[in-house]
Structures are given as structure tokens and as C-alpha cells.
Design a protein around this motif. Structure first.
Motif, PDB file in Angstrom:
ATOM      1  N   HIS A 100       0.873  -1.171   0.000  1.00 45.39           N
ATOM      2  CA  HIS A 100       0.000   0.000   0.000  1.00 45.39           C
ATOM      3  C   HIS A 100       0.912   1.223   0.000  1.00 45.39           C
ATOM      4  N   VAL A 101       0.660   2.158  -0.885  1.00 42.01           N
ATOM      5  CA  VAL A 101       1.456   3.388  -0.951  1.00 42.01           C
ATOM      6  C   VAL A 101       0.609   4.522  -0.398  1.00 42.01           C
ATOM      7  N   TYR A 102       1.200   5.322   0.474  1.00 39.03           N
ATOM      8  CA  TYR A 102       0.482   6.498   0.967  1.00 39.03           C
ATOM      9  C   TYR A 102       1.261   7.745   0.585  1.00 39.03           C
ATOM     10  N   ALA A 103       0.533   8.759   0.189  1.00 41.12           N
ATOM     11  CA  ALA A 103       1.154  10.019  -0.225  1.00 41.12           C
ATOM     12  C   ALA A 103       0.631  11.105   0.705  1.00 41.12           C
ATOM     13  N   ASP A 104       1.538  11.842   1.329  1.00 42.76           N
ATOM     14  CA  ASP A 104       1.110  12.789   2.354  1.00 42.76           C
ATOM     15  C   ASP A 104       1.198  14.236   1.902  1.00 42.76           C
ATOM     16  N   GLY A 105       1.205  14.473   0.623  1.00 42.65           N
ATOM     17  CA  GLY A 105       1.314  15.860   0.171  1.00 42.65           C
ATOM     18  C   GLY A 105       0.905  16.024  -1.276  1.00 42.65           C
ATOM     19  N   LEU A 106       1.286  17.157  -1.841  1.00 43.41           N
ATOM     20  CA  LEU A 106       0.882  17.496  -3.205  1.00 43.41           C
ATOM     21  C   LEU A 106       1.546  16.631  -4.271  1.00 43.41           C
ATOM     22  N   MET A 107       2.623  15.941  -3.928  1.00 46.76           N
ATOM     23  CA  MET A 107       3.302  15.126  -4.931  1.00 46.76           C
ATOM     24  C   MET A 107       2.449  13.967  -5.421  1.00 46.76           C
ATOM     25  N   SER A 108       1.407  13.610  -4.685  1.00 49.82           N
ATOM     26  CA  SER A 108       0.540  12.518  -5.144  1.00 49.82           C
ATOM     27  C   SER A 108      -0.162  12.872  -6.450  1.00 49.82           C
TER      28      SER A 108
END
Length: 449
Positions: free
Chosen positions: A135-143
Motif C-alpha cells: 500500500h502506498v500512501y502520499a502525504d502531500g501534493l506530490m501525489s
């Protein structure tokens, strides 16, 4: 015997807060259904001298959601987390070693949650635990930007989903979309509750008290653009001075500067001098606190930055107006073109008021209709092979829009390399259309005369 161990890899408190919100929202199943391990990685250039995650205020509350906390740096010492990965022939040995060290039975299933699958340590963990779902989580605008590197099928086929914050409602992340990975939103209410929980730990923080006494109405966010060679140290220092000038011009007389942890002390010294000359009270919050903690306690009326995700969280989760400074300068400096900061920068440049053009600071709402085509076109130009299906829509969009876009978004050299319409062509067509309109107006006037 346990059936499953879930390993959650983190390197920042913001990322850990994102995972905590996902856990609280039940996105990894009910508590007790699996053993949960928080694997902490310090990816700083010199981890031994950098601020550790467990030194951040609020960390203890986050860690309480996990059954065990393990240091990835200690596990692979003397190697560096950002550079070390196992050799192909050694992955089986490393898995056995980590299962033994972390008390994971050899028959137990493993699930991985990593903050980036494109680089280490996430890439290394996925290689070592080669049967694990990811599972990948993205915590900012880079997602919202494209996947930086091509992933092998043996890895991409194991990625279950992309967990992300809904920072720009209506804008769908591009990250990992070429592999059919579905994005899944971490609920706003869950994330805001975690931020409030972290903030409770800082209510009596001695470093925060003097800041609050000054009753700041504006927050300036420092980044680390010199540390990653986008700007020089002098240019980044000047950027902070421009932020101060923008806040002062907007009428703010009490301002707090939150420098990035890697920033040199000279930044604060230059700002202090400039603030005194402008008649602004300046306090510096150089403490292991999330910017969101400052928003919670100080309730500022303005947040100023370049393109920090913390600008958007101020707007989205706290309803605070935001203003930008220096995005055009940074856009012109990003190299190479596929630099992962490009899409976050374009989003902020597109949505946030420019303080140096006398624009009124405002909150950022849902994505306008113009944003998604821009992000998709930029994503194709950054990674044309991965998003080949976007070529025709990108070309059509560029023909219609390129002449009106800010300089630096789509450099002519990059467009020529990809065989796409160039800005020179777009400007020429725009000039022809304008000339035709002038002629038509002149003809109409002559006819009416």
C-alpha cells in the motif's frame, strides 16, 4: 499464532499522521486484526545529527497506535536508508534476518505501507518482502504528479492502492495511475482529528509560548530549496524576505517564521533585521513542531509560502487564507524537467494568490476545471513513456492554451523534444487571431460609417 504483520514505513510526522488517520478510519482493518509495526526511517543526509521523528511533538500519540516501533536506520546500519537496497541474490537472506529480528513467523503474511515505492527505503522493503502486498500512501501534493520511475511488473502488480489526502478536492492523483492503482482518500475528518490530537501535546510547549504571546496574524513557511540545489542560499534567503514584505504589505504587523529544519541560522537573522526596518514584530519558531500545530494554536489570518504542502493544509483543514511568493522563480530553476516538485509547484502557482501582484489572499477551494488538464499535460511532458495515452489530449490542450500559460510551465526545448506544439507557434497563432479581430473591428466601423 498471528496471521498477518503490517509494516508501516515513515520518515516524517506528517506522513505518520496520515497513516494514523487511515488507521483510525479503518482503512487497514480493525485494531487487533494484525500486528502493526511502525518502521521509522531517518532519511536526512546525516541522520546522526538530524532531528529524529521521536523528537517531534505529538510523536508519542501517533506511536501508541502501533504494537511495536522499529528503527530502520538501526536495522541496516552502517548503510544509509536512502541509498541502501539488497542485492537480488540476497533478498531471501535479508527477509529471514528481518523476520527473526522483528519476531515475525516464517509463515506469517506481511503487508507493507510505504511513503514512496519509487525510492528507498520503500523500494528496498518491497524487494526484501517480495510476497507482501503493498500500500502506498502520499502525504502531500506530490501525489498529484506522475510516477517518477518505471516499476517492474513484479512490484507494480502488488500495489493495492494509493492512500492520499484530499488536499485539492476534485483533482485525481496521477501517481501510479498507469499501473491501474486506484486512489483512496484518507477522510478529512480523521486527519484533522489526528492533527488536533498532536496539537494537544504542544499546548504547554515552552518554545511555542513566546510565539503565541506576540499574537502573530501571519505565518511564513520556509522550505529547503537551497538544500536540494534549486535555489542558492542567498536566493532562498531573499525569498523569505519577499514573503515578509508580502505579509507586511497585506497589513500584518506580527509575523512568525517557521524555518525548515535544514535551514541555516542566517535566514532568521536576515528576516529579523528586515522586520525591524519594516516595523513588523517577528518571532521565529525553530522547534520540532508541525506547522499545523502552529495553525491550531495561533489561528493566523494568513499563511505565506512558495509551494509547501503546509500552505494547502492551512487552507483546506483550517480555513486560513494563503498567499504565494516566488513560484515563477522556482519554476524556471527546476531541473531536469521531470523534477517531482514541478506539479506541486504548478498547483500552488495556479490556485494561490500571488502576494507580489497585490492579489488578495484566499482559501483554496475545489479544483477548477482548468487544473486537471494542466496537471495531466504536465505529467505527460514529465513522463511521456509512462503516460503515452495522454499524448493526443496533451497536444490538443497545448494548442489551445499554451499561449496564455506562464513562462516556464512548458519550455520550448522540452516540447520540441517530445514533438509537441511549441509556445512560439502558439504565440504566433495568438497574434494572428488578435490581428484578425482588429481587422474585423475596423471593417465593421468602416461599414457603420
Amino acid at each position: 499464532m498471528r496471521d498477518t504483520t503490517q509494516i508501516f514505513q515513515v520518515s516524517t510526522l506528517y506522513g505518520a499522521a496520515t497513516l494514523a488517520a487511515a488507521l483510525d478510519a479503518g482503512q487497514f482493518g480493525p485494531r487487533g486484526s494484525a500486528r502493526r509495526v511502525l518502521l521509522v526511517s531517518n532519511n536526512a543526509g546525516t541522520p546522526e545529527t538530524a532531528l529524529r521523528l521521536d523528537e517531534m511533538r505529538g510523536y508519542t500519540r501517533i506511536a501508541s497506535r502501533f504494537d511495536d516501533v522499529i528503527s530502520w536506520n538501526d536495522a541496516i546500519r552502517p548503510y544509509h536508508p536512502s541509498t541502501w537496497g539488497p542485492r537480488g541474490s540476497d533478498v531471501g537472506l535479508w527477509q529471514k534476518a528481518f523476520r527473526l529480528a522483528w519476531d515475525i513467523d516464517e509463515h506469517e503474511l506481511i503487508e507493507l505501507a510505504v511513503e514512496s515505492i519509487q525510492v528507498n527505503p520503500g523500494r528496498a522493503l518491497a524487494a526484501i518482502f517480495s510476497e507482501a502486498s503493498v500500500h502506498v500512501y502520499a502525504d502531500g501534493l506530490m501525489s498529484y504528479g506522475p510516477t517518477r520511475d518505471r516499476l517492474p511488473l513484479t512490484l507494480s502488480s502488488r500495489i493495492q492502492r494509493l492512500l492520499h489526502l484530499d488536499l485539492i478536492p476534485g483533482l485525481t492523483p496521477l501517481l501510479l495511475s498507469e499501473y491501474g492503482v486506484a486512489p483512496e482518500i484518507v477522510p478529512d475528518a480523521a486527519f484533522r482529528a489526528v492533527l488536533d490530537e498532536i496539537s494537544q501535546d504542544t499546548a504547554e510547549d515552552p518554545q511555542l509560548a513566546p510565539v503565541l504571546q506576540e499574537a502573530p496574524t501571519a505565518v511564513l513557511l520556509g522550505q529547503y530549496l537551497a538544500a536540494i540545489n534549486i535555489l542558492s542560499v542567498d536566493e532562498e534567503e531573499d525569498l523569505h524576505l519577499r514573503m515578509l514584505a508580502g505579509a507586511a504589505a497585506a497589513g500584518h504587523k506580527s509575523v512568525v517564521f517557521k524555518p525548515h529544519p535544514t535551514a541555516p541560522a542566517s535566514y532568521s537573522q536576515a528576516l529579523t533585521k528586515a522586520a525591524a526596518e519594516a516595523g513588523v514584530r517577528l518571532t521565529v519558531l525553530d522547534a520540532p513542531l508541525l506547522a499545523e500545530t502552529l495553525y491550531h494554536h495561533a489561528r493566523p489570518e494568513l499563511v505565506v509560502g512558495c509551494f509547501s504542502t503546509a500552505m494547502v493544509t492551512a487552507s483546506h483543514y483550517y480555513g486560513t487564507p494563503v498567499g504565494r511568493v516566488g513560484t515563477a522563480l522556482v519554476m524556471g530553476r527546476l531541473k531536469p524537467y521531470p523534477n517531482s516538485n514541478r506539479v506541486p509547484l504548478a498547483i500552488v502557482d495556479h490556485l494561490v494568490a500571488d502576494l507580489e501582484r497585490d492579489a488578495d489572499p484566499a482559501t483554496v477551494g475545489a479544483a477548477p476545471a482548468s487544473l486537471s488538464p494542466l496537471v495531466r499535460a504536465m505529467g505527460f511532458c514529465m513522463q511521456p513513456t509512462a503516460y503515452a495515452e495522454l499524448r493526443e489530449t496533451t497536444a490538443d490542450w497545448l494548442r489551445a492554451q499554451l499561449g496564455s500559460l506562464p513562462a516556464g510551465y512548458f519550455p520550448d526545448a522540452r516540447l520540441a523534444e517530445l514533438g509537441l506544439p511549441s509556445s512560439a507557434q502558439a504565440r504566433a497563432k495568438l497574434q494572428v487571431r488578435r490581428a484578425k479581430r482588429v481587422v474585423r473591428r475596423a471593417v465593421r466601423r468602416a461599414g457603420n460609417g
